[in-house]
Design a protein around this motif. Sequence first.
Motif, short mmCIF file in Angstrom:
data_model
loop_
_atom_site.label_atom_id
_atom_site.label_comp_id
_atom_site.label_asym_id
_atom_site.label_seq_id
_atom_site.Cartn_x
_atom_site.Cartn_y
_atom_site.Cartn_z
N GLU A 188 0.88 -1.23 0.01
CA GLU A 188 -0.05 0.11 -0.20
C GLU A 188 0.97 1.24 0.07
N ASP A 189 1.99 1.39 0.41
CA ASP A 189 3.00 2.48 0.35
C ASP A 189 3.65 2.57 -0.78
N PHE A 190 3.70 1.61 -1.66
CA PHE A 190 4.38 1.80 -2.96
C PHE A 190 3.72 2.94 -3.91
N PRO A 191 4.58 4.08 -4.38
CA PRO A 191 4.08 5.13 -4.68
C PRO A 191 3.45 5.22 -6.26
N ILE A 192 3.55 4.53 -7.17
CA ILE A 192 3.23 4.55 -8.59
C ILE A 192 2.52 3.60 -8.86
N CYS A 193 1.32 3.99 -10.06
CA CYS A 193 0.67 2.80 -10.39
C CYS A 193 0.41 3.02 -11.96
N ALA A 194 -0.43 2.65 -12.69
CA ALA A 194 -0.84 2.77 -14.03
C ALA A 194 -2.42 2.99 -14.42
N ILE A 195 -2.85 4.04 -15.12
CA ILE A 195 -4.10 4.24 -15.55
C ILE A 195 -4.32 4.04 -17.24
N ARG A 196 -5.21 3.21 -17.51
CA ARG A 196 -5.42 3.20 -18.78
C ARG A 196 -6.60 3.99 -19.62
N LEU A 197 -6.27 4.91 -20.48
CA LEU A 197 -7.22 5.68 -21.00
C LEU A 197 -7.51 5.16 -22.44
N THR A 198 -8.75 4.71 -22.55
CA THR A 198 -9.37 4.04 -23.68
C THR A 198 -10.36 5.08 -24.21
N ARG A 199 -9.86 4.90 -25.86
CA ARG A 199 -11.04 5.64 -26.53
C ARG A 199 -12.43 5.22 -26.62
N ARG A 200 -13.65 5.86 -26.70
CA ARG A 200 -14.58 5.56 -26.90
C ARG A 200 -15.24 5.12 -28.19
N ASP A 201 -14.46 5.73 -29.19
CA ASP A 201 -14.68 5.57 -30.65
C ASP A 201 -13.69 4.65 -31.31
N LYS A 202 -13.61 3.59 -30.67
CA LYS A 202 -12.61 2.64 -31.23
C LYS A 202 -13.03 1.99 -32.60
N MET A 203 -14.51 1.96 -32.77
CA MET A 203 -14.86 1.46 -34.16
C MET A 203 -15.34 2.30 -35.10
N VAL A 204 -15.14 3.69 -34.76
CA VAL A 204 -15.42 4.72 -35.81
C VAL A 204 -14.18 4.91 -36.87
N ALA A 205 -14.79 4.77 -37.98
CA ALA A 205 -14.10 4.94 -39.48
C ALA A 205 -13.44 6.23 -39.29
N GLY A 206 -12.22 6.56 -39.76
CA GLY A 206 -11.70 8.10 -40.10
C GLY A 206 -11.63 8.85 -38.60
N ARG A 207 -11.24 8.11 -37.82
CA ARG A 207 -11.51 8.91 -36.38
C ARG A 207 -10.03 9.94 -36.33
N THR A 208 -10.11 10.57 -35.49
CA THR A 208 -8.89 11.69 -35.36
C THR A 208 -7.81 11.16 -34.32
N ALA A 209 -6.65 10.98 -35.06
CA ALA A 209 -5.55 10.34 -34.29
C ALA A 209 -5.29 11.24 -33.16
N LEU A 210 -4.72 10.66 -32.07
CA LEU A 210 -4.29 11.47 -30.67
C LEU A 210 -2.67 11.17 -30.53
N SER A 211 -2.06 12.07 -30.15
CA SER A 211 -0.53 12.01 -30.09
C SER A 211 -0.14 11.93 -28.48
N HIS A 212 0.91 11.89 -28.34
CA HIS A 212 1.41 12.07 -26.99
C HIS A 212 1.12 13.38 -26.22
N ARG A 213 1.37 14.37 -27.07
CA ARG A 213 1.16 15.56 -26.72
C ARG A 213 -0.31 16.20 -26.47
N ASP A 214 -1.30 15.28 -27.10
CA ASP A 214 -2.72 15.39 -26.88
C ASP A 214 -3.09 14.85 -25.66
N TYR A 215 -2.59 13.67 -25.19
CA TYR A 215 -2.89 13.14 -24.01
C TYR A 215 -2.52 13.95 -22.77
N LEU A 216 -0.83 14.39 -23.23
CA LEU A 216 -0.29 15.05 -21.98
C LEU A 216 -0.83 16.32 -21.69
N GLY A 217 -1.27 17.08 -22.77
CA GLY A 217 -1.99 18.46 -22.44
C GLY A 217 -3.39 18.15 -21.88
#
Length: 279
Positions: free
Chosen positions: A101-130
């Motif tokens: 319980e004292d270990f300080p880091i973990c991981a969060i997965r962000l998943t796009r809701r539009d996974k099946m949409v054709a021609g969707r907008t690509a997201l970059s590292h900068r988009d997520y970080l921003g």
Amino acid sequence: MKKDTRALASVSALTSDIDEQTTLRHLLDCAEQCRERSLPTFSAFLTPGEQILARGLPLGEGFHLFGGTAEAERKIAAFLPEYLDESYLTAAMESADGADEDFPICAIRLTRRDKMVAGRTALSHRDYLGSLLGLGIRRETLGDLYVSEDGCDVICVKSMAAFLLENVTGAGRVSLDARQIALSEVVVPEKKVKVIRDTVASLRLDGVASAGFSLSRGKTAEAIAAGKCEVNARLCEKGDREVHEGDIVSIRGLGRMKLTEVGGNSKKGRIIITIERYL
């Protein structure tokens, strides 16, 4: 190891940057707390440049760097008492909640809701970080971000997990779902690189960067002097600085490259180098 005058003097010897000195003094404090309390102590995430500086401090044998994955660039400094070793850190890979319980880091997965949409907008590292920084959190609470076609895995300090799970809903105009995962589940995308083999007259930064970014020596020198260049995540405005094997060079607007090998001399007496430019 106790923080003393010599330890503090080593901070000033390593860097003149006030922010970096503050970070290094904090690491000395963490090392002292670990020694006095005999409990694991951790820092926030450090940049590659800060990690290099940290290795120059007298932090003791219990000092380790850990980023959640073998490929991590941003890492926390972990200070472990004598009864713990690195297996304490690697055990965190198997649990969504870290080694304990004292270990300080973990991981969060962000998943796009539009996974099946054709021609969707690509997201970059900068988009997520921003999007994450737009929530008002500090960069040092976040480790590496691993972007995939359908989302992004984020390494973060555990104290931020609940906030991110509740507040991250999108990046740009793309809606996201967030859930916590084990560090062992983090998907690290394969790095796309272009391998460049060239020769340089010397290992000056401007010459090596010119070869790596396929830019004229003059324009490279201008970018460096304009404050657009970093070496190992630290600003560098001196084109005559010598770079070494393993150094990572970035120039704003051009990307990043790594000097992976310094070989022998060519028949003309030039130094043979190998560079990986990240695409």
